[in-house]
Write an enzyme that holds these catalytic residues in place. Structure first.
Site, PDB file in Angstrom:
ATOM      1  N   THR A   1       0.852  -1.189   0.000  1.00  0.00           N
ATOM      2  CA  THR A   1       0.000   0.000   0.000  1.00  0.00           C
ATOM      3  C   THR A   1       0.889   1.241   0.000  1.00  0.00           C
ATOM      4  O   THR A   1       2.009   1.222   0.505  1.00  0.00           O
ATOM      5  CB  THR A   1      -0.954   0.026   1.207  1.00  0.00           C
ATOM      6  OG1 THR A   1      -0.204   0.103   2.419  1.00  0.00           O
ATOM      7  CG2 THR A   1      -1.836  -1.212   1.227  1.00  0.00           C
TER       8      THR A   1
ATOM      9  N   GLY B   1       8.192   6.972  -3.114  1.00  0.00           N
ATOM     10  CA  GLY B   1       9.016   6.817  -1.931  1.00  0.00           C
ATOM     11  C   GLY B   1       9.401   5.392  -1.589  1.00  0.00           C
ATOM     12  O   GLY B   1       9.752   4.588  -2.460  1.00  0.00           O
TER      13      GLY B   1
ATOM     14  N   GLY C   1       7.571   2.936  -0.513  1.00  0.00           N
ATOM     15  CA  GLY C   1       6.656   1.941  -1.056  1.00  0.00           C
ATOM     16  C   GLY C   1       7.011   1.561  -2.478  1.00  0.00           C
ATOM     17  O   GLY C   1       7.051   0.379  -2.836  1.00  0.00           O
TER      18      GLY C   1
ATOM     19  N   TYR D   1       1.375  12.179  14.818  1.00  0.00           N
ATOM     20  CA  TYR D   1       2.038  11.202  13.954  1.00  0.00           C
ATOM     21  C   TYR D   1       2.759  10.149  14.797  1.00  0.00           C
ATOM     22  O   TYR D   1       2.652   8.944  14.526  1.00  0.00           O
ATOM     23  CB  TYR D   1       3.011  11.918  13.029  1.00  0.00           C
ATOM     24  CG  TYR D   1       3.765  10.995  12.107  1.00  0.00           C
ATOM     25  CD1 TYR D   1       3.126  10.366  11.043  1.00  0.00           C
ATOM     26  CD2 TYR D   1       5.124  10.750  12.291  1.00  0.00           C
ATOM     27  CE1 TYR D   1       3.816   9.510  10.189  1.00  0.00           C
ATOM     28  CE2 TYR D   1       5.821   9.903  11.441  1.00  0.00           C
ATOM     29  CZ  TYR D   1       5.167   9.287  10.401  1.00  0.00           C
ATOM     30  OH  TYR D   1       5.849   8.440   9.563  1.00  0.00           O
TER      31      TYR D   1
END
Length: 249
Positions: free
Chosen positions: A12, A17, A19, A150
């Site tokens: 996902t 980047g 992924g 975060y």
């Protein structure tokens, strides 16, 4: 024969980047990879860059309808999954006292709820002995100002890895977390921010890392593929820091 020949993977947030770098390496090692991304144009470009053995499915992991569609596509095209990298996430910055409920909802809807729903929806397709990797962060181990939302979302991800490793051990499904340090990705290129300012931010961050630089996406991807593959067959419930010593030294 490549070590991931015949394996089916899901990444996902695979359109950019870390992924994207991970998806490319999985394909190089022989896997067929499904990738997701919110923006169709970026997803199409990622599919073009990877070149073969890849299927792009547009969607937001915070949206249950998008997730349902994703897993229908995987079921119809391949019928199973051997590896899941729940990588998609978003960031936000706000100091205590200025946190808006909309920020809280969006961060936890995507990073926590989205990761939970991704993995839970994948379970019927996961082979026994499969591997799940969750994208955590060094932020969960640091107390950086204005990053509490975060960081808290990533602390939840780390906790998921421990509990889910226990939940799934009867099927020999391994669950691990990876925590990258500051990584040089397109996320630094915010619209309207001058290149000189971006360079200053990167240099300031690099000065706090023992190895003296930011990570490259490909370096994180190599660690991710290790945890997803049978090379890490006796590793579960763990957190791997890939941070140039940022949290350890």
């Amino acid at each position: 024969m490549k070590k991931l020949e015949g394996k089916i993977a899901l990444v996902t947030g695979g359109s950019s980047g870390i992924g994207l770098a991970t998806a490319r390496l999985l394909v190089e090692e022989g896997a067929h990879v499904f990738i997701t991304g919110r923006r169709q144009a970026h997803l199409d470009e990622a599919v073009r860059l990877i070149g073969s053995n890849v299927t792009g499915v547009q969607g937001d992991i915070g949206n249950l309808e998008d997730l349902d569609r994703l897993f229908r596509v995987i079921a119809e095209e391949k019928g199973r999954l051997d590896m899941v990298f729940a990588n998609a996430a978003i960031q936000a910055s706000a100091p205590l006292g200025a946190i808006e409920i909309e920020q809280y909802n969006r961060i936890f809807d995507v990073n926590v709820r989205g990761t939970l729903l991704t993995v839970q929806s994948a379970l019927p397709l996961l082979s026994d002995g499969a591997s799940i990797l969750l994208m955590a962060s060094v932020a969960a181990s640091k107390g950086n100002p204005s990053r509490s939302l975060y960081a808290a979302s990533k602390a939840a991800i780390r906790s998921f890895a421990r509990s889910w490793a226990n939940d799934l051990k009867s099927r020999a499904i391994r669950v691990n977390a990876i925590s990258p340090g500051p990584t040089d990705t397109a996320a630094f290129n915010s619209p309207g921010v001058p290149a000189e300012q971006t360079a200053q931010i990167k240099n300031r961050m690099a000065s706090n890392i023992p190895l003296g630089r930011l990570a490259r996406s490909e370096e994180i991807a190599k660690a991710a593929v290790f945890l997803l593959s049978d090379d890490s067959s006796f590793t579960t419930g763990s957190e791997m820091y890939v941070d140039g010593g940022f949290t350890q030294i």
